[in-house]
Write an enzyme that holds these catalytic residues in place. Sequence first.
Site, PDB file in Angstrom:
ATOM      1  N   GLU A  28       0.830  -1.212   0.000  1.00  0.00           N
ATOM      2  CA  GLU A  28       0.000   0.000   0.000  1.00  0.00           C
ATOM      3  C   GLU A  28       0.864   1.261   0.000  1.00  0.00           C
ATOM      4  O   GLU A  28       0.424   2.344   0.386  1.00  0.00           O
ATOM      5  CB  GLU A  28      -0.941  -0.023   1.205  1.00  0.00           C
ATOM      6  CG  GLU A  28      -1.860  -1.235   1.228  1.00  0.00           C
ATOM      7  CD  GLU A  28      -3.241  -1.019   0.597  1.00  0.00           C
ATOM      8  OE1 GLU A  28      -3.792   0.076   0.721  1.00  0.00           O
ATOM      9  OE2 GLU A  28      -3.760  -1.975  -0.026  1.00  0.00           O
ATOM     10  N   HIS A  68      -3.942   1.556   7.725  1.00  0.00           N
ATOM     11  CA  HIS A  68      -2.574   1.890   7.285  1.00  0.00           C
ATOM     12  C   HIS A  68      -1.830   2.417   8.511  1.00  0.00           C
ATOM     13  O   HIS A  68      -2.430   3.078   9.370  1.00  0.00           O
ATOM     14  CB  HIS A  68      -2.580   3.003   6.231  1.00  0.00           C
ATOM     15  CG  HIS A  68      -3.094   2.584   4.893  1.00  0.00           C
ATOM     16  ND1 HIS A  68      -3.922   3.378   4.131  1.00  0.00           N
ATOM     17  CD2 HIS A  68      -2.894   1.464   4.164  1.00  0.00           C
ATOM     18  CE1 HIS A  68      -4.210   2.769   2.996  1.00  0.00           C
ATOM     19  NE2 HIS A  68      -3.599   1.600   2.989  1.00  0.00           N
ATOM     20  N   CYS A  93      -2.602  11.350   3.969  1.00  0.00           N
ATOM     21  CA  CYS A  93      -2.999  10.371   2.947  1.00  0.00           C
ATOM     22  C   CYS A  93      -2.985  10.993   1.566  1.00  0.00           C
ATOM     23  O   CYS A  93      -2.759  10.326   0.568  1.00  0.00           O
ATOM     24  CB  CYS A  93      -4.425   9.879   3.183  1.00  0.00           C
ATOM     25  SG  CYS A  93      -4.681   8.992   4.694  1.00  0.00           S
TER      26      CYS A  93
HETATM   27  O1  SUG Z   1      -7.651   2.819   0.915  1.00  0.00           O
HETATM   28  N1  SUG Z   1     -10.464   4.883   1.251  1.00  0.00           N
HETATM   29  C1  SUG Z   1      -9.027   4.735   1.204  1.00  0.00           C
HETATM   30  C2  SUG Z   1      -8.385   5.696   2.177  1.00  0.00           C
HETATM   31  C3  SUG Z   1      -6.883   5.700   2.030  1.00  0.00           C
HETATM   32  C4  SUG Z   1      -6.210   6.520   3.080  1.00  0.00           C
HETATM   33  N2  SUG Z   1      -4.806   6.515   2.869  1.00  0.00           N
HETATM   34  C5  SUG Z   1      -3.881   6.466   3.825  1.00  0.00           C
HETATM   35  N3  SUG Z   1      -4.174   6.159   5.083  1.00  0.00           N
HETATM   36  N4  SUG Z   1      -2.647   6.673   3.520  1.00  0.00           N
HETATM   37  C6  SUG Z   1      -8.603   3.310   1.522  1.00  0.00           C
HETATM   38  O2  SUG Z   1      -9.242   2.699   2.388  1.00  0.00           O
HETATM   39  C7  SUG Z   1     -12.732   4.461   0.476  1.00  0.00           C
HETATM   40  C8  SUG Z   1     -13.473   4.508  -0.822  1.00  0.00           C
HETATM   41  C9  SUG Z   1     -14.938   4.335  -0.643  1.00  0.00           C
HETATM   42  O3  SUG Z   1     -15.366   3.655   0.296  1.00  0.00           O
HETATM   43  O4  SUG Z   1     -15.717   4.874  -1.481  1.00  0.00           O
HETATM   44  C10 SUG Z   1     -11.228   4.317   0.311  1.00  0.00           C
HETATM   45  O5  SUG Z   1     -10.775   3.726  -0.638  1.00  0.00           O
END
Ligand code: SUG
Length: 455
Positions: A177, A252, A379
């Site tokens: 990731e 994460h 993020c």
């Molecule tokens: O991968 N949310 C992302 C958020 C990513 C956050 N990034 C970091 N922590 N670096 C994920 O979970 C949600 C999309 C939705 O539900 O429509 C989403 O993909």
Amino acid sequence: MANSGTREVNFDGIIGPTHNYAGLSPGNVASASNAGGTSNPKAAALQGLSKMKFLMDLGLTQGVLPPQQRPDIDALRRMGFAGDDAGVLGDARDADPTLLAAVWSASGMWAANAATVSPSPDTADGRVHMTPANLVSNLHRSLEADTTTRALRMIFADADRFAVHDPLPAQMRFADEGAANHIRFAPSHGEPGVELFVYGVTAHDPSMTTRKHPTRQSRAACEAIARLHGLDPTRTVFARQHPDAIDAGVFHNDVIATGNERVFLFHEQAFAMPSSLMTDLAAPIIESGGGGLTIVEAQNSDFSIDDAVKSYLFNSQIVTLPGEGSQGSMCLIAPIEAKENGPVSAFIESMVADTSNPINRAEFLDVRESMRNGGGPACLRLRVPLSGRELDATHRGVILTDDLHARLVAWVEGHYPDRLTAEDLADPGLARRCLDTLDELTRILDLPGLYPFQR
Ligand code: SUG
């Protein structure tokens, strides 16, 4: 070798016109609890651009990364949906609305998941190395890797200075990731550092599962990236995320820990082996004469892990402020939600007042549209430490200026919807308009032919 004039450039993902709440990420508390809500892509993109402008106005160098091509109708065709675009979208909705939502997701905005970056002072060949993340843990995110790789290769095209690897094999053994599970420590950005890779699972130990939520980063992936980047094993540390943290919604590591240069900010429940970890990280920095690490550890008595997940304090960006007068001083760029949480806000106040760490300023920004999907300030950005020469070799079209900021704001204002719901996702007219909007963006950023539909 140390590079003088190195700065950290934050490349923020431009939030795409299809930003919506589909509940696609199990283990991500905000995504699950806002599933089915109405999003506002225009407000989301403007919030993102304001954050970038804020950092630029602090005197930092700020970059942008383009959104993904969404909707990705070709992905639905690869799943067997056929006919014209209207038929493909409608049939996918009828068969399984989560497949339809996956190809519309604007999740590429979370650029911390775009790649893992090792700056040139850390790598054997003295180039900046990047490995785009395969993001295999979730369908909607796995669709990002190809365009991310292409975008990074267009932006960091100079092979004498940059190596953009292929993503790791697209299989759970190498679940990756990106930088969300990676922190680099160094006396300053231009000096050799220690790279910390945080994993949730090792491929060979099936007992390493959490009770509730999926783990998204494997140790095998971390090790492969360290090899690809030519990192010095004595300056590379692998640490396991605490499984209880994952089950509390820390999908994460950047939801529970962060760092900048010598500062390490984390919650006591972040890691499975905290004491040896601190020694492993600090030793190489002490050996190279860089002093130790400055540890800022939040205790349960300060605030709970639930407060950490709700407030996203650890998803703040810690940035080193430029300029003579403030040499070495740092600013915490936190989400507004951290100010609204009593115990977290009190912790920030005392951290900023405490002169034993260099964080002496906190700013709170509104990125609420992204936060409702579990994406805070950190993020939204990919950190790329670059020397002056490396910055010169980077594609200029993606480096933020007042002019580029104004053009992007006008582009968003002119084209983005201010309301998006699940019902809209079968609309072929909206799909066409989104691609036209992206076509225009590639002209603004001077990235011709970036998207599959343009080739
Ligand atoms: O991968 N949310 C992302 C958020 C990513 C956050 N990034 C970091 N922590 N670096 C994920 O979970 C949600 C999309 C939705 O539900 O429509 C989403 O993909």
